[in-house]
Scaffold this active site. Structure first.
Site: not given
Ligand code: ITT
Length: 218
Positions: A9, A14, A73
């Site tokens: 990640t 996260k 994700d």
């Molecule tokens: P990875 O490198 O793990 O993919 P990412 O930031 O792109 O990290 P995700 O694709 O899982 O993470 O999530 C997409 C977006 O959704 C993330 O950048 C946040 O803006 C939002 N998001 C996901 N989970 C969240 C949470 O628990 N609280 C707030 N926003 C969240």
């Protein structure tokens, strides 16, 4: 020997949440570093497909010392926007951000708080995929809620400052907006509450629990 999960990640928030959660199971979570450009985010329409693709791309980079490999994700799905930003949440956060999300929904207002919650309904969803050495296991979690009228709180990450979770019943299950629950943030966003409180509600915690249930205990 302590079990190790390598978590791919780029999101420190996260990683922190997963570490916190897996520690109770005696599982150490380490961030998996891969060279820039190694992982191509697929143009998939489901979180499941995105997670599967990332696991497959990351497997060759699993350290020699072994361990399991995890990706997770997540996305924010807003009902009034037909589920947008969904799988594009990361991009939406980088571009329009929380402020833009509030603006997009600025026409959805009501003097009746319950009606406002319904108009501004959304949910977070997460799919955690884990390579256990033999197969890919999947965990799934959803957290329903609504988009706040304005940004609130300075904790958390991503869309936390605009996400108000629905109340939970006495078993920790989410309730419909009209029902007052045993556990509530009382209108506070995820960015305004502690990590412990976010965990009681969160899509990520639910997805990781779902995954942990499928793992042998030792
Ligand atoms: P990875 O490198 O793990 O993919 P990412 O930031 O792109 O990290 P995700 O694709 O899982 O993470 O999530 C997409 C977006 O959704 C993330 O950048 C946040 O803006 C939002 N998001 C996901 N989970 C969240 C949470 O628990 N609280 C707030 N926003 C969240």
């Amino acid at each position: 020997m302590e079990r190790i999960v390598w978590f791919l990640t780029g999101n420190a928030g996260k990683l922190e949440e997963a570490r916190h959660h897996f520690a109770s199971m005696g599982i150490e979570v380490r961030g998996l570093e891969v060279p820039d450009g190694t992982i191509v985010e697929p143009q998939a329409t489901s979180l499941h497909d995105v997670a599967t693709s990332k696991i497959q791309q990351a497997l060759p980079h699993l350290p020699q010392e072994g361990g399991m490999l995890m990706v997770e994700d997540a996305g924010l799905f807003v009902s009034a926007l037909n589920g947008f930003p969904g799988v594009y949440s990361s991009y939406a956060h980088e571009t329009i951000g929380c402020q833009g999300m509030v603006k997009l929904l600025s026409h959805l207002v009501s003097e009746d708080p319950l009606q406002a919650k319904k108009l501004r309904a959304c949910h977070f969803e997460a799919v955690a995929a884990l390579w256990d050495g033999e197969q890919i296991l999947y965990g799934h979690g959803v957290c329903p809620g609504s988009i706040a009228m304005e940004l609130q709180g300075d904790g958390g990450f991503g869309f936390d400052p605009v996400f108000i979770p629905s109340d939970l019943d006495e078993h920790g299950e989410p309730l419909s907006p009209e029902t007052l629950g045993a556990l509530s943030t009382h209108g506070q966003t995820f960015a305004s509450v502690s990590l412990e409180t976010k965990h009681a509600f969160s899509h990520r915690r639910r997805a990781l629990d779902d995954l942990l249930q499928q793992l042998p205990r030792s």
